[in-house]
Design a protein around this motif. Structure first.
Motif, PDB file in Angstrom:
ATOM      1  N   LEU A  43       0.822  -1.214   0.000  1.00 22.08           N
ATOM      2  CA  LEU A  43       0.000   0.000   0.000  1.00 22.08           C
ATOM      3  C   LEU A  43       0.857   1.266   0.000  1.00 22.08           C
ATOM      4  CD1 LEU A  43      -2.904   1.033   0.092  1.00 22.08           C
ATOM      5  CD2 LEU A  43      -2.806   0.845   2.583  1.00 22.08           C
ATOM      6  N   GLU A  44       1.960   1.214   0.717  1.00 23.87           N
ATOM      7  CA  GLU A  44       2.855   2.370   0.790  1.00 23.87           C
ATOM      8  C   GLU A  44       3.376   2.775  -0.592  1.00 23.87           C
ATOM      9  OE1 GLU A  44       6.515   3.790   3.616  1.00 23.87           O
ATOM     10  OE2 GLU A  44       6.502   1.707   2.936  1.00 23.87           O
ATOM     11  N   LEU A  45       3.550   1.803  -1.470  1.00 21.07           N
ATOM     12  CA  LEU A  45       4.038   2.102  -2.814  1.00 21.07           C
ATOM     13  C   LEU A  45       3.039   2.929  -3.621  1.00 21.07           C
ATOM     14  CD1 LEU A  45       5.617  -1.355  -3.715  1.00 21.07           C
ATOM     15  CD2 LEU A  45       6.831   0.767  -3.151  1.00 21.07           C
ATOM     16  N   MET A  46       1.785   2.959  -3.184  1.00 24.54           N
ATOM     17  CA  MET A  46       0.743   3.674  -3.930  1.00 24.54           C
ATOM     18  C   MET A  46       0.156   4.845  -3.152  1.00 24.54           C
ATOM     19  SD  MET A  46      -1.180   0.395  -5.483  1.00 24.54           S
ATOM     20  CE  MET A  46      -0.345  -1.116  -5.090  1.00 24.54           C
ATOM     21  N   HIS A  47       0.667   5.049  -1.934  1.00 25.11           N
ATOM     22  CA  HIS A  47       0.135   6.081  -1.051  1.00 25.11           C
ATOM     23  C   HIS A  47       0.203   7.457  -1.707  1.00 25.11           C
ATOM     24  CE1 HIS A  47       0.276   7.970   3.216  1.00 25.11           C
ATOM     25  NE2 HIS A  47      -0.971   7.784   2.827  1.00 25.11           N
ATOM     26  N   TRP A  48      -0.849   8.202  -1.579  1.00 25.17           N
ATOM     27  CA  TRP A  48      -0.989   9.581  -2.061  1.00 25.17           C
ATOM     28  C   TRP A  48      -1.027   9.710  -3.580  1.00 25.17           C
ATOM     29  CZ3 TRP A  48      -2.717  11.726   1.991  1.00 25.17           C
ATOM     30  CH2 TRP A  48      -2.154  11.514   3.237  1.00 25.17           C
ATOM     31  N   GLN A  50      -3.080   9.153  -7.239  1.00 27.92           N
ATOM     32  CA  GLN A  50      -4.429   9.040  -7.794  1.00 27.92           C
ATOM     33  C   GLN A  50      -4.333   9.011  -9.321  1.00 27.92           C
ATOM     34  OE1 GLN A  50      -6.969   8.886  -5.589  1.00 27.92           O
ATOM     35  NE2 GLN A  50      -5.660   9.401  -3.875  1.00 27.92           N
ATOM     36  N   GLY A  51      -5.312   8.423  -9.942  1.00 31.15           N
ATOM     37  CA  GLY A  51      -5.463   8.478 -11.394  1.00 31.15           C
ATOM     38  C   GLY A  51      -4.205   8.146 -12.160  1.00 31.15           C
ATOM     39  N   GLU A  52      -3.818   9.073 -13.029  1.00 31.20           N
ATOM     40  CA  GLU A  52      -2.664   8.858 -13.899  1.00 31.20           C
ATOM     41  C   GLU A  52      -1.369   8.714 -13.106  1.00 31.20           C
ATOM     42  OE1 GLU A  52      -0.386  11.340 -17.356  1.00 31.20           O
ATOM     43  OE2 GLU A  52      -2.587  11.286 -17.478  1.00 31.20           O
ATOM     44  N   ALA A  53      -1.226   9.494 -12.040  1.00 38.94           N
ATOM     45  CA  ALA A  53      -0.025   9.403 -11.202  1.00 38.94           C
ATOM     46  C   ALA A  53       0.083   8.022 -10.551  1.00 38.94           C
ATOM     47  CB  ALA A  53      -0.028  10.490 -10.136  1.00 38.94           C
ATOM     48  N   LEU A  54      -1.052   7.463 -10.169  1.00 34.47           N
ATOM     49  CA  LEU A  54      -1.061   6.121  -9.592  1.00 34.47           C
ATOM     50  C   LEU A  54      -0.611   5.092 -10.624  1.00 34.47           C
ATOM     51  CD1 LEU A  54      -1.651   4.043  -7.403  1.00 34.47           C
ATOM     52  CD2 LEU A  54      -4.069   4.140  -8.076  1.00 34.47           C
ATOM     53  N   GLN A  55      -1.151   5.203 -11.837  1.00 35.72           N
ATOM     54  CA  GLN A  55      -0.767   4.257 -12.886  1.00 35.72           C
ATOM     55  C   GLN A  55       0.710   4.384 -13.221  1.00 35.72           C
ATOM     56  OE1 GLN A  55      -2.728   1.703 -14.086  1.00 35.72           O
ATOM     57  NE2 GLN A  55      -0.699   1.069 -14.776  1.00 35.72           N
ATOM     58  N   GLU A  56       1.222   5.609 -13.259  1.00 34.13           N
ATOM     59  CA  GLU A  56       2.646   5.816 -13.518  1.00 34.13           C
ATOM     60  C   GLU A  56       3.495   5.186 -12.416  1.00 34.13           C
ATOM     61  OE1 GLU A  56       3.358   9.996 -14.055  1.00 34.13           O
ATOM     62  OE2 GLU A  56       2.058  10.092 -15.825  1.00 34.13           O
ATOM     63  N   GLN A  57       3.054   5.330 -11.170  1.00 38.26           N
ATOM     64  CA  GLN A  57       3.769   4.746 -10.034  1.00 38.26           C
ATOM     65  C   GLN A  57       3.787   3.217 -10.146  1.00 38.26           C
ATOM     66  OE1 GLN A  57       5.635   6.060  -7.851  1.00 38.26           O
ATOM     67  NE2 GLN A  57       5.311   5.289  -5.798  1.00 38.26           N
ATOM     68  N   ILE A  58       2.652   2.646 -10.495  1.00 40.21           N
ATOM     69  CA  ILE A  58       2.562   1.196 -10.658  1.00 40.21           C
ATOM     70  C   ILE A  58       3.498   0.736 -11.774  1.00 40.21           C
ATOM     71  CG2 ILE A  58       1.034  -0.674 -11.406  1.00 40.21           C
ATOM     72  CD1 ILE A  58      -1.235   0.859  -9.888  1.00 40.21           C
ATOM     73  N   ASP A  59       3.485   1.445 -12.892  1.00 39.11           N
ATOM     74  CA  ASP A  59       4.356   1.088 -14.010  1.00 39.11           C
ATOM     75  C   ASP A  59       5.834   1.213 -13.631  1.00 39.11           C
ATOM     76  OD1 ASP A  59       2.087   0.647 -15.535  1.00 39.11           O
ATOM     77  OD2 ASP A  59       2.184   2.594 -16.556  1.00 39.11           O
ATOM     78  N   HIS A  60       6.164   2.280 -12.930  1.00 37.94           N
ATOM     79  CA  HIS A  60       7.555   2.578 -12.567  1.00 37.94           C
ATOM     80  C   HIS A  60       8.093   1.632 -11.488  1.00 37.94           C
ATOM     81  CE1 HIS A  60      11.153   4.946 -11.854  1.00 37.94           C
ATOM     82  NE2 HIS A  60      10.840   5.027 -10.573  1.00 37.94           N
ATOM     83  N   ARG A  61       7.217   1.193 -10.588  1.00 40.27           N
ATOM     84  CA  ARG A  61       7.669   0.386  -9.437  1.00 40.27           C
ATOM     85  C   ARG A  61       7.146  -1.057  -9.498  1.00 40.27           C
ATOM     86  NH1 ARG A  61       7.813   4.306  -4.291  1.00 40.27           N
ATOM     87  NH2 ARG A  61       9.505   2.902  -3.735  1.00 40.27           N
ATOM     88  N   ARG A  62       6.905  -1.518 -10.698  1.00 38.23           N
ATOM     89  CA  ARG A  62       6.344  -2.855 -10.893  1.00 38.23           C
ATOM     90  C   ARG A  62       7.161  -3.940 -10.200  1.00 38.23           C
ATOM     91  NH1 ARG A  62       2.243  -3.871 -13.792  1.00 38.23           N
ATOM     92  NH2 ARG A  62       2.453  -1.996 -15.016  1.00 38.23           N
ATOM     93  N   GLY A  63       8.476  -3.837 -10.232  1.00 35.34           N
ATOM     94  CA  GLY A  63       9.331  -4.828  -9.581  1.00 35.34           C
ATOM     95  C   GLY A  63       9.132  -4.852  -8.076  1.00 35.34           C
ATOM     96  N   GLU A  64       9.039  -3.677  -7.473  1.00 37.43           N
ATOM     97  CA  GLU A  64       8.811  -3.600  -6.027  1.00 37.43           C
ATOM     98  C   GLU A  64       7.418  -4.128  -5.669  1.00 37.43           C
ATOM     99  OE1 GLU A  64      10.358   0.283  -4.224  1.00 37.43           O
ATOM    100  OE2 GLU A  64      10.430   0.628  -6.403  1.00 37.43           O
ATOM    101  N   ILE A  65       6.449  -3.820  -6.501  1.00 33.91           N
ATOM    102  CA  ILE A  65       5.090  -4.330  -6.291  1.00 33.91           C
ATOM    103  C   ILE A  65       5.084  -5.850  -6.375  1.00 33.91           C
ATOM    104  CG2 ILE A  65       2.772  -4.413  -7.308  1.00 33.91           C
ATOM    105  CD1 ILE A  65       3.205  -1.384  -7.986  1.00 33.91           C
ATOM    106  N   ALA A  66       5.786  -6.385  -7.362  1.00 36.75           N
ATOM    107  CA  ALA A  66       5.874  -7.839  -7.505  1.00 36.75           C
ATOM    108  C   ALA A  66       6.514  -8.462  -6.272  1.00 36.75           C
ATOM    109  CB  ALA A  66       6.658  -8.198  -8.770  1.00 36.75           C
ATOM    110  N   ASP A  67       7.555  -7.832  -5.752  1.00 33.91           N
ATOM    111  CA  ASP A  67       8.209  -8.341  -4.543  1.00 33.91           C
ATOM    112  C   ASP A  67       7.248  -8.367  -3.357  1.00 33.91           C
ATOM    113  OD1 ASP A  67      10.622  -8.758  -5.812  1.00 33.91           O
ATOM    114  OD2 ASP A  67      11.576  -6.946  -5.013  1.00 33.91           O
ATOM    115  N   GLU A  68       6.485  -7.293  -3.186  1.00 39.96           N
ATOM    116  CA  GLU A  68       5.547  -7.234  -2.055  1.00 39.96           C
ATOM    117  C   GLU A  68       4.435  -8.266  -2.215  1.00 39.96           C
ATOM    118  OE1 GLU A  68       6.468  -5.840   0.528  1.00 39.96           O
ATOM    119  OE2 GLU A  68       8.006  -4.536  -0.300  1.00 39.96           O
TER     120      GLU A  68
END
Length: 117
Positions: A43-48, A50-68
């Motif tokens: 959840l911390e990886l997506m905190h704060w 929204q919308g396009e910024a959230l999708q960019e964060q997900i795309d940029h940190r996909r490896g960290e998300i996969a690890d979590e």
């Protein structure tokens, strides 16, 4: 190992834990806490964001998300083993219950809870 079964993943996790003699630390409460802490890290990886910024964060940190997500799965696999839960069977049973609670004709396109449909 792309086609690994739940059982194979569970065995891998148990082997990892047993090689380190960590079972002694894995009581139900502390495993549940570990699961929650890993969920919070996801959840911390997506905190704060929204919308396009959230999708960019997900795309940029996909490896960290996969690890979590993998860490979360690890705790789920350990807990299922230690609690004697057949995850595959339990998941299938839960999906049947969910289908009954959320029939397509009532739930499609709705975010309402089953008791509000």
């Amino acid at each position: 190992m792309d086609d690994a079964t739940l059982s194979e993943l569970q065995e891998m996790m148990l082997r990892f834990r047993d090689e380190r003699d960590w079972k002694q630390f894995h009581n139900p409460k502390d495993m549940a806490i570990g699961l929650c802490l890993e969920a919070a890290e996801l959840l911390e990886l997506m905190h704060w964001k929204q919308g396009e910024a959230l999708q960019e964060q997900i795309d940029h940190r996909r490896g960290e998300i996969a690890d979590e997500l993998a860490d979360l799965l690890g705790w789920v696999l350990l807990m299922a083993n230690d609690f004697g839960v057949d995850l595959a069977a339990s998941y299938k049973e839960k999906m049947i219950k969910n289908a009954e609670k959320y029939p397509v004709e009532k739930a499609r396109g709705s975010s309402r809870k089953y008791n509000e449909l």
